[in-house]
Scaffold this motif. Structure first.
Motif, PDB file in Angstrom:
ATOM      1  N   GLN A  17      39.832  52.432  43.199  1.00  0.00           N
ATOM      2  CA  GLN A  17      39.203  53.300  42.199  1.00  0.00           C
ATOM      3  C   GLN A  17      38.860  52.550  40.920  1.00  0.00           C
ATOM      4  OE1 GLN A  17      42.383  53.099  42.863  1.00  0.00           O
ATOM      5  NE2 GLN A  17      43.655  53.555  41.085  1.00  0.00           N
ATOM      6  N   LEU A  18      39.327  51.318  40.807  1.00  0.00           N
ATOM      7  CA  LEU A  18      39.104  50.519  39.612  1.00  0.00           C
ATOM      8  C   LEU A  18      38.128  49.376  39.899  1.00  0.00           C
ATOM      9  CD1 LEU A  18      42.791  50.204  38.301  1.00  0.00           C
ATOM     10  CD2 LEU A  18      41.037  51.842  37.557  1.00  0.00           C
ATOM     11  N   GLU A  19      37.601  48.787  38.850  1.00  0.00           N
ATOM     12  CA  GLU A  19      36.762  47.601  38.998  1.00  0.00           C
ATOM     13  C   GLU A  19      37.550  46.502  39.694  1.00  0.00           C
ATOM     14  OE1 GLU A  19      34.818  44.193  36.056  1.00  0.00           O
ATOM     15  OE2 GLU A  19      35.435  46.129  35.233  1.00  0.00           O
ATOM     16  N   PRO A  20      36.976  45.866  40.724  1.00  0.00           N
ATOM     17  CA  PRO A  20      37.749  44.854  41.457  1.00  0.00           C
ATOM     18  C   PRO A  20      38.125  43.658  40.598  1.00  0.00           C
ATOM     19  CG  PRO A  20      35.488  45.017  42.299  1.00  0.00           C
ATOM     20  CD  PRO A  20      35.635  46.065  41.265  1.00  0.00           C
ATOM     21  N   ALA A  21      39.287  43.086  40.890  1.00  0.00           N
ATOM     22  CA  ALA A  21      39.698  41.843  40.247  1.00  0.00           C
ATOM     23  C   ALA A  21      38.850  40.702  40.791  1.00  0.00           C
ATOM     24  CB  ALA A  21      41.172  41.578  40.524  1.00  0.00           C
ATOM     25  N   ARG A  22      38.433  39.824  39.885  1.00  0.00           N
ATOM     26  CA  ARG A  22      37.636  38.659  40.273  1.00  0.00           C
ATOM     27  C   ARG A  22      38.211  37.418  39.609  1.00  0.00           C
ATOM     28  NH1 ARG A  22      33.719  42.577  38.995  1.00  0.00           N
ATOM     29  NH2 ARG A  22      32.510  43.328  40.768  1.00  0.00           N
ATOM     30  N   ALA A  23      37.985  36.271  40.227  1.00  0.00           N
ATOM     31  CA  ALA A  23      38.542  35.019  39.716  1.00  0.00           C
ATOM     32  C   ALA A  23      37.473  33.940  39.660  1.00  0.00           C
ATOM     33  CB  ALA A  23      39.695  34.558  40.606  1.00  0.00           C
ATOM     34  N   THR A  24      37.736  32.926  38.851  1.00  0.00           N
ATOM     35  CA  THR A  24      36.933  31.698  38.844  1.00  0.00           C
ATOM     36  C   THR A  24      37.755  30.611  39.520  1.00  0.00           C
ATOM     37  OG1 THR A  24      35.830  32.328  36.784  1.00  0.00           O
ATOM     38  CG2 THR A  24      35.724  30.005  37.432  1.00  0.00           C
ATOM     39  N   PHE A  25      37.234  30.056  40.609  1.00  0.00           N
ATOM     40  CA  PHE A  25      37.895  28.989  41.356  1.00  0.00           C
ATOM     41  C   PHE A  25      37.333  27.650  40.898  1.00  0.00           C
ATOM     42  CE2 PHE A  25      38.909  32.599  43.876  1.00  0.00           C
ATOM     43  CZ  PHE A  25      40.004  32.287  44.664  1.00  0.00           C
ATOM     44  N   PHE A  26      38.175  26.825  40.282  1.00  0.00           N
ATOM     45  CA  PHE A  26      37.762  25.489  39.855  1.00  0.00           C
ATOM     46  C   PHE A  26      38.021  24.525  41.010  1.00  0.00           C
ATOM     47  CE2 PHE A  26      38.004  27.591  35.797  1.00  0.00           C
ATOM     48  CZ  PHE A  26      36.955  27.016  35.092  1.00  0.00           C
ATOM     49  N   ILE A  27      36.927  24.026  41.582  1.00  0.00           N
ATOM     50  CA  ILE A  27      36.959  23.308  42.855  1.00  0.00           C
ATOM     51  C   ILE A  27      36.986  21.795  42.640  1.00  0.00           C
ATOM     52  CG2 ILE A  27      35.749  22.929  45.040  1.00  0.00           C
ATOM     53  CD1 ILE A  27      36.744  25.795  44.696  1.00  0.00           C
TER      54      ILE A  27
END
Length: 240
Positions: A64-74
């Protein structure tokens, strides 16, 4: 009023004004970042997939909430030739950042070595993301110098890059064996939370990635219970 963690982050940011450590905001939002993915010599990308699964499971639980998102430093040399992990990260709504070619202290490289490696990693990541924009660079071991900043400026001018140097508002301990425990990572992280914080976790080995995945189950739930949004670096820094 700033809490102690904010005050420390602000003090460090003033000492190193060329890097981004956090965002000044009153909104309850944090950026989630993962360093060193995929794991070194992890041909099946198992460690990174565990982290992706932990975030995806959390998002289903809080649909019901905005999905969690991440930045992957590759780290580009960690990518196996047939790996599909970059498209998978992007398909899950996450962001890709540049963390160099090799897991080393980039500040110890000569200017020529650094510029060559930064460009090599950048072009590889652009290729694998379908030429999506790569906006963020994080130096190995969190150390940088003026020659590195000049190299970034040179590539921006010559190659139309638009990179900015991003660190974090917390000092990570999850790469050390003595601290490599999900409960400890989650407990420590809870003390580092404030509006605009940039959190960093690691995936440099399968063991560390497993720790990160397990710790994220607790960390993400705790953030939701405290009414925080969990976003990429771009989402955090672009929002006014």
């Amino acid at each position: 009023m700033m809490n102690l963690t904010q005050e420390l982050a602000n003090g460090v940011a003033q000492m190193f004004p060329d890097a981004i450590f956090y965002k000044k905001t009153t909104e309850k939002v944090v950026a989630l970042t993962i360093d060193d993915a995929p794991c070194y010599q992890d041909r099946e990308d198992f460690g990174t997939k565990l982290i992706l699964k932990a975030i995806a499971t959390h998002n289903r639980q809080y649909s019901q909430l905005e999905p969690a998102r991440a930045t992957f430093f590759i780290i580009s040399s960690h990518l196996c030739p047939d790996s599909q992990i970059i498209p998978e990260i992007v398909a899950n709504g996450h962001e890709i950042g540049n963390h160099g070619v090799i897991d080393e202290t980039h500040a110890w490289l000569t200017p020529q070595q650094f510029e060559q490696q930064l460009k090599e990693a950048h072009e590889k990541l652009l290729e694998l993301t379908g030429n999506n924009e790569i906006r963020w660079y994080r130096p190995g071991r969190g150390l940088y110098n003026q020659k590195m900043l000049q190299a970034i400026a040179n590539l921006t001018a010559a190659e139309n890059y638009d990179l900015r140097l991003v660190l974090a508002s917390m000092i990570p301990f999850d790469t050390f064996d003595f601290a490599n425990h999900p409960w400890l990572t989650a407990t420590y992280t809870r003390q580092m939370i404030f509006p605009g914080a940039i959190l960093v976790f690691h995936a440099n080995s399968l063991k560390v990635a497993q720790n990160t995945a397990l710790a994220l189950e607790t960390i993400l739930k705790d953030l939701r219970q405290r009414d925080y949004r969990i976003v990429t670096v771009s989402e955090l820094l672009d929002k006014r």
